[in-house]
Scaffold this motif. Structure first.
Motif, PDB file in Angstrom:
ATOM      1  N   SER A  41       0.843  -1.195   0.000  1.00  0.00           N
ATOM      2  CA  SER A  41       0.000   0.000   0.000  1.00  0.00           C
ATOM      3  C   SER A  41       0.876   1.243   0.000  1.00  0.00           C
ATOM      4  N   ASP A  42       0.370   2.277  -0.571  1.00  0.00           N
ATOM      5  CA  ASP A  42       1.035   3.583  -0.501  1.00  0.00           C
ATOM      6  C   ASP A  42      -0.080   4.628  -0.472  1.00  0.00           C
ATOM      7  N   PHE A  43      -0.510   4.935   0.735  1.00  0.00           N
ATOM      8  CA  PHE A  43      -1.699   5.770   0.905  1.00  0.00           C
ATOM      9  C   PHE A  43      -1.353   7.256   0.893  1.00  0.00           C
ATOM     10  N   LEU A  44      -2.236   7.983   0.324  1.00  0.00           N
ATOM     11  CA  LEU A  44      -2.167   9.436   0.408  1.00  0.00           C
ATOM     12  C   LEU A  44      -2.842   9.838   1.721  1.00  0.00           C
ATOM     13  N   LEU A  45      -2.174  10.678   2.491  1.00  0.00           N
ATOM     14  CA  LEU A  45      -2.686  10.992   3.826  1.00  0.00           C
ATOM     15  C   LEU A  45      -3.150  12.440   3.952  1.00  0.00           C
ATOM     16  N   ASP A  46      -4.176  12.598   4.776  1.00  0.00           N
ATOM     17  CA  ASP A  46      -4.582  13.933   5.210  1.00  0.00           C
ATOM     18  C   ASP A  46      -3.530  14.458   6.187  1.00  0.00           C
ATOM     19  N   PRO A  47      -3.320  15.747   6.345  1.00  0.00           N
ATOM     20  CA  PRO A  47      -4.074  16.820   5.685  1.00  0.00           C
ATOM     21  C   PRO A  47      -3.514  17.214   4.322  1.00  0.00           C
ATOM     22  N   TYR A  48      -2.680  16.359   3.725  1.00  0.00           N
ATOM     23  CA  TYR A  48      -2.048  16.741   2.457  1.00  0.00           C
ATOM     24  C   TYR A  48      -2.707  16.074   1.256  1.00  0.00           C
ATOM     25  N   THR A  49      -3.837  15.398   1.515  1.00  0.00           N
ATOM     26  CA  THR A  49      -4.515  14.655   0.463  1.00  0.00           C
ATOM     27  C   THR A  49      -4.822  15.529  -0.745  1.00  0.00           C
ATOM     28  N   TYR A  50      -5.194  16.748  -0.486  1.00  0.00           N
ATOM     29  CA  TYR A  50      -5.625  17.601  -1.593  1.00  0.00           C
ATOM     30  C   TYR A  50      -4.596  18.665  -1.957  1.00  0.00           C
ATOM     31  N   SER A  51      -3.358  18.455  -1.496  1.00  0.00           N
ATOM     32  CA  SER A  51      -2.297  19.379  -1.882  1.00  0.00           C
ATOM     33  C   SER A  51      -1.705  18.905  -3.200  1.00  0.00           C
ATOM     34  N   TYR A  52      -2.039  19.577  -4.255  1.00  0.00           N
ATOM     35  CA  TYR A  52      -1.574  19.106  -5.556  1.00  0.00           C
ATOM     36  C   TYR A  52      -0.074  19.141  -5.699  1.00  0.00           C
ATOM     37  N   LEU A  53       0.532  20.025  -4.926  1.00  0.00           N
ATOM     38  CA  LEU A  53       1.972  20.185  -5.110  1.00  0.00           C
ATOM     39  C   LEU A  53       2.760  19.839  -3.857  1.00  0.00           C
ATOM     40  N   ASN A  54       2.111  19.139  -2.930  1.00  0.00           N
ATOM     41  CA  ASN A  54       2.842  18.696  -1.727  1.00  0.00           C
ATOM     42  C   ASN A  54       2.111  17.520  -1.098  1.00  0.00           C
ATOM     43  N   ALA A  55       1.978  16.469  -1.888  1.00  0.00           N
ATOM     44  CA  ALA A  55       1.269  15.297  -1.385  1.00  0.00           C
ATOM     45  C   ALA A  55       2.128  14.560  -0.363  1.00  0.00           C
ATOM     46  N   THR A  56       1.448  13.890   0.551  1.00  0.00           N
ATOM     47  CA  THR A  56       2.164  13.024   1.493  1.00  0.00           C
ATOM     48  C   THR A  56       1.675  11.595   1.299  1.00  0.00           C
ATOM     49  N   PHE A  57       2.625  10.704   0.999  1.00  0.00           N
ATOM     50  CA  PHE A  57       2.296   9.289   0.831  1.00  0.00           C
ATOM     51  C   PHE A  57       2.902   8.486   1.980  1.00  0.00           C
ATOM     52  N   GLN A  58       2.232   7.399   2.302  1.00  0.00           N
ATOM     53  CA  GLN A  58       2.721   6.533   3.383  1.00  0.00           C
ATOM     54  C   GLN A  58       2.694   5.103   2.866  1.00  0.00           C
ATOM     55  N   ARG A  59       3.887   4.556   2.649  1.00  0.00           N
ATOM     56  CA  ARG A  59       4.022   3.254   2.001  1.00  0.00           C
ATOM     57  C   ARG A  59       4.172   2.129   3.022  1.00  0.00           C
ATOM     58  N   ASN A  60       3.402   1.089   2.871  1.00  0.00           N
ATOM     59  CA  ASN A  60       3.483  -0.088   3.744  1.00  0.00           C
ATOM     60  C   ASN A  60       3.593   0.313   5.217  1.00  0.00           C
ATOM     61  N   ARG A  61       4.672  -0.071   5.883  1.00  0.00           N
ATOM     62  CA  ARG A  61       4.831   0.299   7.303  1.00  0.00           C
ATOM     63  C   ARG A  61       5.811   1.455   7.471  1.00  0.00           C
ATOM     64  N   ASP A  62       6.142   2.093   6.374  1.00  0.00           N
ATOM     65  CA  ASP A  62       7.112   3.186   6.451  1.00  0.00           C
ATOM     66  C   ASP A  62       6.464   4.461   6.986  1.00  0.00           C
ATOM     67  N   ALA A  63       7.328   5.409   7.343  1.00  0.00           N
ATOM     68  CA  ALA A  63       6.846   6.719   7.787  1.00  0.00           C
ATOM     69  C   ALA A  63       6.361   7.510   6.565  1.00  0.00           C
ATOM     70  N   PRO A  64       5.456   8.453   6.782  1.00  0.00           N
ATOM     71  CA  PRO A  64       4.983   9.278   5.665  1.00  0.00           C
ATOM     72  C   PRO A  64       6.114  10.062   5.003  1.00  0.00           C
ATOM     73  N   VAL A  65       6.004  10.240   3.690  1.00  0.00           N
ATOM     74  CA  VAL A  65       7.006  10.983   2.936  1.00  0.00           C
ATOM     75  C   VAL A  65       6.284  12.087   2.167  1.00  0.00           C
ATOM     76  N   SER A  66       6.861  13.279   2.208  1.00  0.00           N
ATOM     77  CA  SER A  66       6.214  14.373   1.498  1.00  0.00           C
ATOM     78  C   SER A  66       6.860  14.597   0.136  1.00  0.00           C
ATOM     79  N   TYR A  67       6.066  14.913  -0.861  1.00  0.00           N
ATOM     80  CA  TYR A  67       6.555  15.100  -2.239  1.00  0.00           C
ATOM     81  C   TYR A  67       6.413  16.558  -2.632  1.00  0.00           C
TER      82      TYR A  67
END
Ligand code: NAG
Ligand code: NAG
Ligand code: NAG
Ligand code: NAG
Length: 618
Positions: A166-192
């Motif tokens: 899994s690589d979930f998009l997390l709130d509160p950055y779900t709707y940030s088109y230019l700064n999404a935060t994804f959280q893959r498997n058991r890893d910590a969230p990463v911001s893009y």
């Protein structure tokens, strides 16, 4: 290896989920039945693509040439597909569990009535589609937004079950088109930061497909592409609604730079219900909306163009997924689903951009399916809804058993409120001949509605309360109706055969007072139709399982009434007109508080029995 992938692509957001059979097999081999799955049929791969807030009625599909080429031309479009609750989180939970919102009690986007925490506390992390698919022998992968209120703070308490990768998009950055935060498997969230979120999602989805396809898949990435201005919904303050303006900003979706110049002259279709000047339509708060100013309309046209531009990235993503399936030799063995969580309106009935209403724009949504046996370039008339999707996928996975009895047992075990959608030309033909498929959609909503655009005028309102209603949408041979009862006591009935834009509420007080209701409908006195629809809604608003699928059987256990047409028989006049309790609320609530929802069919319903005439429902 078999996989089913769900890529969720929203009108403005994309997420993808993928389910893969864990057994490593050369492609094309007969799959050995595993557990309860399959009866000799091999399990196909499944890719599920879900967009966010994508409209059908504002013509968004017309601007997506790759989706047309890869999906619509190669598969079947279900033009009568409906969501059952027109807002993200409840719609998604219904989709992934196969249950109406009154049976999930996830009725909002955030606590206490909704969001991921409510999904968890209701026990669905142990009992929803990906978990069931794993039990059926699939490996499952997901990328993108799964639910609202899935945040950088709660993503690990607990982790979502059911996904091999899994690589979930997390709130509160779900709707940030230019700064999404994804959280893959058991890893910590990463911001893009600085990257366009749909493109990030696409890369994750492609990588996932590449990983999953030729080799046994281990981990997976599931990106989701946000593009909506609806961020507000997900960070809605639960304390003071008035604070909403301070906490969130409402901006149109942001497209990728390469799409920003497209469609300069396109505007929202100017249908008869677009910002009508003569009178407002609908009931409750909608009936009081002012006409939108020219400035407001111009802004909403811009908002519309930004949605279309944002969707271009989704169009590319779908083509990219299909292209990779083909490259890996999987395409012929894969079902691809494309739909959205809920629809969207911009300017119809004078509404600002948003959803949450029961009008066609909000509930009638895109559904396109391609795959083995699915007719190419076809349009299906069959009535389908989001609660039918989990049963459909389970059936493809062989997890519903083979014959009808088994199906019923499984449907009960999973507590499904829907039934599998006929996918192949033969299944569609059979459904038509048998005439047993449901012709209704149960629509329900609790709580608020939100204007997601910019507010114009000094009295403009962002947040509307008491948007609580129950409705039934029914489309059969010779009828096409929408009936609703609101917590305010108001009623709506639209005859979409003669009033496709829902401008004429046949149950508006003005129509009733002035005697402007039609004297007859469907060939019988008007009121006879209304009472049947009300009794149907009375059953549906608290239905469970089979009763949600075959509601007329609850009223007529003898089985001789299968649709509205049968129910209109004059021998049932007294039963419907005099005996039945009516759908009515005691008060408006923001969630599913049964005590506020008037008499219940389970305790006050009557059923028609020949001989006795009618009886208490047990
Ligand atoms: C996927 O997860 C299921 C459930 O945990 C497990 O049985 C299966 O072996 C996993 N598949 C792979 C390829 O790891
Ligand atoms: C982007 O998101 C991260 C959190 O993932 C945050 O720390 C950072 O400040 C954000 N950047 C901008 C420019 O908002
Ligand atoms: C909402 O409905 C209740 C009745 O259930 C009513 O008392 C209240 O005034 C309504 N609120 C608004 C804002 O209309
Ligand atoms: C639904 O959830 C709310 C909030 O937790 C609760 O108050 C209500 O009783 C629940 N409704 C039902 C029917 O269980």
């Amino acid at each position: 290896m078999r996989f089913s992938a769900a890529a969720l692509v929203a009108g403005l957001q994309v997420s993808a989920a993928l389910v893969v059979d864990g057994e490593q097999k050369p492609l094309g081999f007969q799959q050995k039945p595993k557990g309860t799955a399959t009866k000799g049929n091999k399990q196909p791969n499944i890719v599920f693509t879900l967009t966010d807030d994508q409209d059908l009625h504002l013509q968004s599909l017309d601007y997506l040439p790759l989706i047309k080429k890869c999906l619509a031309d190669e598969g079947t479009t279900y033009k009568r597909h409906y969501c059952t609750t027109a807002i993200c989180c409840p719609a998604r939970v219904s989709l992934w569990t196969g249950k109406q919102a009154h049976n999930t009690n996830v009725t909002d986007v955030s606590p206490p009535y909704g969001g991921l925490p409510k999904f968890i506390s209701q026990g669905f992390n142990e009992a929803y589609l990906p978990v069931w698919l794993q039990e059926a022998g699939y490996d499952t992968y997901y990328t993108g937004k799964l639910f609202n209120a899935h945040t950088v703070d709660n993503y690990d308490s607990p982790y979502l079950a059911g996904w091999n990768g899994s690589d979930f998009l997390l709130d509160p950055y779900t709707y940030s088109y230019l700064n999404a935060t994804f959280q893959r498997n058991r890893d910590a969230p990463v911001s893009y930061e600085g990257q366009y979120s749909v493109d990030v999602l696409a890369e994750k989805a492609y990588r996932f497909l590449d990983d999953a396809a030729p080799k046994p898949p281990h981990s997976n990435v599931e990106p989701r592409i946000p593009s909506s201005a609806a961020g507000a919904l997900h960070r809605r303050p639960t304390s003071e609604e008035d604070d909403i303006e301070k906490l969130v900003s409402f901006t149109p979706p942001i497209p990728a730079a390469r799409h920003a110049h497209l469609f300069p002259d396109v505007v929202v279709p100017r249908t008869p219900h677009f910002n009508p000047s003569s009178r407002a339509s609908g009931v409750s708060w909608i009936s009081q909306l002012p006409v939108q100013s020219a400035e407001n309309v111009a802004f909403n046209d811009h908002f519309y163009r930004q949605r279309l531009r944002t969707l271009q990235s989704v169009d590319e993503l779908v083509a990219g997924v299909i292209e990779r399936l083909e490259r890996h030799g999987l395409l012929e063995d894969t079902y691809v689903f494309y739909t959205t969580d809920n629809g969207y309106h911009i300017g119809q009935h004078r509404l600002q951009p948003g959803k949450e209403c029961g009008f066609e724009e909000d509930i009638n949504v895109p559904l396109i399916v391609r795959g083995p046996g699915v007719k190419k370039g076809a349009v299906a008339e069959v009535v389908t809804s989001h609660v039918d999707l989990a049963p459909t996928v389970l059936k493809l996975a062989g997890a519903l058993g083979g014959d009808d009895d088994d199906d019923n047992k499984k449907v009960e075990e999973y507590k499904l409120d829907g039934e599998a959608i006929p996918l192949t030309a033969e299944d569609l033909e059979e459904a038509k001949e048998k005439g047993e498929r449901h012709e209704h959609v149960t629509v329900e909503y609790w709580g608020f509605a939100l204007s997601e655009g910019r507010l114009f005028g000094k009295d403009a309102t962002r947040f509307w309360t008491n948007n609580t209603y129950k409705a039934v949408r029914i489309l059969g041979d010779g009828y096409n109706l929408y009936y609703s009862v609101w917590c305010s006591g108001e009623h709506e009935l639209y005859d979409l055969q003669t009033d496709p834009y829902q401008l004429n509420n046949l149950l508006a007080p003005s129509s009733l007072d002035s005697g402007n209701t039609p004297s007859s409908l469907l060939g019988v006195p008007f009121q006879k139709v209304v009472v049947r629809l009300d009794s149907l809604l009375f059953v549906l608003k608290s239905c469970k399982g089979k009763t949600c699928i075959r509601p007329w059987e609850a009223l007529h256990p003898a089985g001789n009434v299968r649709d509205l047409h049968d129910a209109l028989s004059s021998r049932f006049d007294t039963f419907y007109e005099k005996e039945q309790r009516r759908v009515a609320f005691d008060r408006c609530e923001k969630g599913y508080i049964v005590e506020a929802e008037g008499p219940q069919f389970e305790t006050h319903g009557l059923v028609y029995r020949d001989g006795h005439r009618w009886d208490q429902w047990v």
